[in-house]
Motif scaffolding. Sequence first.
Motif, PDB file in Angstrom:
ATOM      1  N   MET A  50       0.837  -1.188   0.000  1.00  0.00           N
ATOM      2  CA  MET A  50       0.000   0.000   0.000  1.00  0.00           C
ATOM      3  C   MET A  50       0.876   1.243   0.000  1.00  0.00           C
ATOM      4  O   MET A  50       1.819   1.335   0.790  1.00  0.00           O
ATOM      5  CB  MET A  50      -0.916  -0.004   1.225  1.00  0.00           C
ATOM      6  CG  MET A  50      -1.966   1.090   1.226  1.00  0.00           C
ATOM      7  SD  MET A  50      -3.259   0.825  -0.005  1.00  0.00           S
ATOM      8  CE  MET A  50      -4.119  -0.577   0.712  1.00  0.00           C
ATOM      9  N   ALA A  51       0.587   2.175  -0.909  1.00  0.00           N
ATOM     10  CA  ALA A  51       1.392   3.395  -1.012  1.00  0.00           C
ATOM     11  C   ALA A  51       0.958   4.419   0.027  1.00  0.00           C
ATOM     12  O   ALA A  51      -0.088   4.296   0.668  1.00  0.00           O
ATOM     13  CB  ALA A  51       1.256   3.981  -2.410  1.00  0.00           C
ATOM     14  N   ILE A  52       1.763   5.456   0.192  1.00  0.00           N
ATOM     15  CA  ILE A  52       1.406   6.583   1.047  1.00  0.00           C
ATOM     16  C   ILE A  52       0.308   7.382   0.362  1.00  0.00           C
ATOM     17  O   ILE A  52       0.352   7.613  -0.848  1.00  0.00           O
ATOM     18  CB  ILE A  52       2.634   7.463   1.303  1.00  0.00           C
ATOM     19  CG1 ILE A  52       3.719   6.642   2.020  1.00  0.00           C
ATOM     20  CG2 ILE A  52       2.268   8.704   2.101  1.00  0.00           C
ATOM     21  CD1 ILE A  52       5.026   7.377   2.170  1.00  0.00           C
TER      22      ILE A  52
ATOM     23  N   GLY B 214       1.152  12.811  -2.377  1.00  0.00           N
ATOM     24  CA  GLY B 214       2.054  12.847  -3.518  1.00  0.00           C
ATOM     25  C   GLY B 214       3.291  11.992  -3.338  1.00  0.00           C
ATOM     26  O   GLY B 214       3.939  11.619  -4.322  1.00  0.00           O
ATOM     27  N   LEU B 215       3.626  11.632  -2.093  1.00  0.00           N
ATOM     28  CA  LEU B 215       4.766  10.752  -1.837  1.00  0.00           C
ATOM     29  C   LEU B 215       4.574   9.372  -2.470  1.00  0.00           C
ATOM     30  O   LEU B 215       5.540   8.646  -2.694  1.00  0.00           O
ATOM     31  CB  LEU B 215       4.981  10.599  -0.330  1.00  0.00           C
ATOM     32  CG  LEU B 215       5.521  11.826   0.414  1.00  0.00           C
ATOM     33  CD1 LEU B 215       5.438  11.610   1.916  1.00  0.00           C
ATOM     34  CD2 LEU B 215       6.947  12.119  -0.023  1.00  0.00           C
ATOM     35  N   GLY B 216       3.332   9.009  -2.729  1.00  0.00           N
ATOM     36  CA  GLY B 216       3.057   7.699  -3.311  1.00  0.00           C
ATOM     37  C   GLY B 216       2.801   7.734  -4.802  1.00  0.00           C
ATOM     38  O   GLY B 216       2.432   6.719  -5.404  1.00  0.00           O
TER      39      GLY B 216
ATOM     40  N   LYS C  73       0.394   7.650 -15.132  1.00  0.00           N
ATOM     41  CA  LYS C  73       0.648   8.218 -13.807  1.00  0.00           C
ATOM     42  C   LYS C  73      -0.207   7.515 -12.769  1.00  0.00           C
ATOM     43  O   LYS C  73      -1.349   7.116 -13.023  1.00  0.00           O
ATOM     44  CB  LYS C  73       0.425   9.727 -13.788  1.00  0.00           C
ATOM     45  CG  LYS C  73      -1.011  10.220 -13.832  1.00  0.00           C
ATOM     46  CD  LYS C  73      -1.039  11.744 -13.641  1.00  0.00           C
ATOM     47  CE  LYS C  73      -2.459  12.284 -13.645  1.00  0.00           C
ATOM     48  NZ  LYS C  73      -2.507  13.746 -13.395  1.00  0.00           N
ATOM     49  N   GLY C  74       0.382   7.349 -11.616  1.00  0.00           N
ATOM     50  CA  GLY C  74      -0.329   6.785 -10.481  1.00  0.00           C
ATOM     51  C   GLY C  74      -0.621   7.894  -9.493  1.00  0.00           C
ATOM     52  O   GLY C  74       0.296   8.580  -9.033  1.00  0.00           O
ATOM     53  N   VAL C  75      -1.907   8.081  -9.186  1.00  0.00           N
ATOM     54  CA  VAL C  75      -2.327   9.151  -8.284  1.00  0.00           C
ATOM     55  C   VAL C  75      -2.909   8.520  -7.021  1.00  0.00           C
ATOM     56  O   VAL C  75      -3.932   7.824  -7.087  1.00  0.00           O
ATOM     57  CB  VAL C  75      -3.370  10.061  -8.953  1.00  0.00           C
ATOM     58  CG1 VAL C  75      -3.739  11.211  -8.029  1.00  0.00           C
ATOM     59  CG2 VAL C  75      -2.843  10.592 -10.276  1.00  0.00           C
ATOM     60  N   PRO C  76      -2.306   8.749  -5.859  1.00  0.00           N
ATOM     61  CA  PRO C  76      -2.758   8.073  -4.639  1.00  0.00           C
ATOM     62  C   PRO C  76      -4.026   8.690  -4.046  1.00  0.00           C
ATOM     63  O   PRO C  76      -4.141   9.917  -3.930  1.00  0.00           O
ATOM     64  CB  PRO C  76      -1.586   8.262  -3.672  1.00  0.00           C
ATOM     65  CG  PRO C  76      -0.451   8.770  -4.493  1.00  0.00           C
ATOM     66  CD  PRO C  76      -1.065   9.494  -5.636  1.00  0.00           C
TER      67      PRO C  76
ATOM     68  N   THR D 253      -6.366   6.859   1.055  1.00  0.00           N
ATOM     69  CA  THR D 253      -6.312   5.526   1.659  1.00  0.00           C
ATOM     70  C   THR D 253      -5.016   4.803   1.330  1.00  0.00           C
ATOM     71  O   THR D 253      -4.712   3.765   1.922  1.00  0.00           O
ATOM     72  CB  THR D 253      -7.482   4.683   1.152  1.00  0.00           C
ATOM     73  OG1 THR D 253      -7.396   4.586  -0.282  1.00  0.00           O
ATOM     74  CG2 THR D 253      -8.809   5.300   1.547  1.00  0.00           C
ATOM     75  N   GLY D 254      -4.249   5.334   0.354  1.00  0.00           N
ATOM     76  CA  GLY D 254      -3.029   4.667  -0.086  1.00  0.00           C
ATOM     77  C   GLY D 254      -3.206   3.872  -1.355  1.00  0.00           C
ATOM     78  O   GLY D 254      -2.223   3.419  -1.946  1.00  0.00           O
ATOM     79  N   THR D 255      -4.462   3.688  -1.802  1.00  0.00           N
ATOM     80  CA  THR D 255      -4.694   3.040  -3.092  1.00  0.00           C
ATOM     81  C   THR D 255      -4.289   4.002  -4.205  1.00  0.00           C
ATOM     82  O   THR D 255      -4.689   5.168  -4.205  1.00  0.00           O
ATOM     83  CB  THR D 255      -6.174   2.658  -3.259  1.00  0.00           C
ATOM     84  OG1 THR D 255      -6.529   1.747  -2.227  1.00  0.00           O
ATOM     85  CG2 THR D 255      -6.421   2.021  -4.620  1.00  0.00           C
ATOM     86  N   VAL D 256      -3.489   3.518  -5.143  1.00  0.00           N
ATOM     87  CA  VAL D 256      -2.990   4.372  -6.222  1.00  0.00           C
ATOM     88  C   VAL D 256      -3.823   4.129  -7.477  1.00  0.00           C
ATOM     89  O   VAL D 256      -3.906   2.995  -7.967  1.00  0.00           O
ATOM     90  CB  VAL D 256      -1.499   4.100  -6.500  1.00  0.00           C
ATOM     91  CG1 VAL D 256      -0.993   5.031  -7.598  1.00  0.00           C
ATOM     92  CG2 VAL D 256      -0.677   4.282  -5.232  1.00  0.00           C
TER      93      VAL D 256
END
Length: 328
Positions: free
Chosen positions: A1-3, A6-8, A121-124, A127-130
Amino acid sequence: MAIGSGLGAQLGIAAESTYGTFVAPTKFIEFTKESLVLKKTTAQSAGVAAGRLVALSSRRVVTRREASGSIDLEIANKGMGLLLQALMGTTVTPTQQAATTAYMQTHLLASVAGKSLTIQKGVPLTTGTVTDKSFVGCKVTSGEFSCEVGGMLTGSFEFDGKDCDEAQTLAAASYSNMSPFHFGQMALKTGAYGTETALDGIRKVSVKFERPQDVERFYANQSALKKEPIENDQVKISGTLETDYVATILDDLHTSDGATSLVWEFTGPIIASTYAETFRITLPAIRLDEGPPTVDGFGVVKPTFNFTGLYDGTNLPKIEYMSTDVTL
């Protein structure tokens, strides 16, 4: 799970073999800011219907879709080849230097026909879901490079895209150990092409390539999407040189409207043998438009010269990039 910020986030790119057809990302770039978005044009039916006070939701339609935006990043010692190729147009295969791990990319100015990218692009979510947003048919419409005292070499790329596809699988990002080019590695040279010499007093340099294209190729039978943009004007090359007034070389060129070759380069650590990490822009002919020195106080005179890049009739503008990248 990402942050869940924008950190994720992530950006992956890949060269397309067919304009607008998704290709899973193969390179992941470290960026500072992006603004890639879907743009849609809608039309709302407004027919008269007795007693109806608000237009019907079912009578709104999407008549065209496209994408646009920009990516800002630091120019690093690896992974820049696909962006440079999409900007300059030449199909490039890195050339191994002797038997070393150093590879040279020479991006000569050429037509950008057939040069498009998929940018995913992955946008988080918080919740951390990208979430996935895959922009297809991305054509570079301009690229600008800049570096000043104490700073990094930065790049800003503007894009026009065919569509945004949100049904793809988000690729797992991976990054190599990259280092940015910076002011401490910067040199600027002017003079006759091939024999340019170092120019003193340079504090900041920027160079911009504009690739004008007809981005309005919306036709019937295209499901509201555009066909590949076509170049519709000459390439525009411009830039600025911010200086201390230590010599009259640029001032004299402004006065005479004379031409000079300009080489702007960054030389990093040795990769192997005598081959160093390199980023180099060569403009065979520039002419200065503005910037004669003026005195506005007690301090050092600091003229800023604006220039236009032109064709000298023989040598094409180019970007050279030496790295360990075996492929773009």
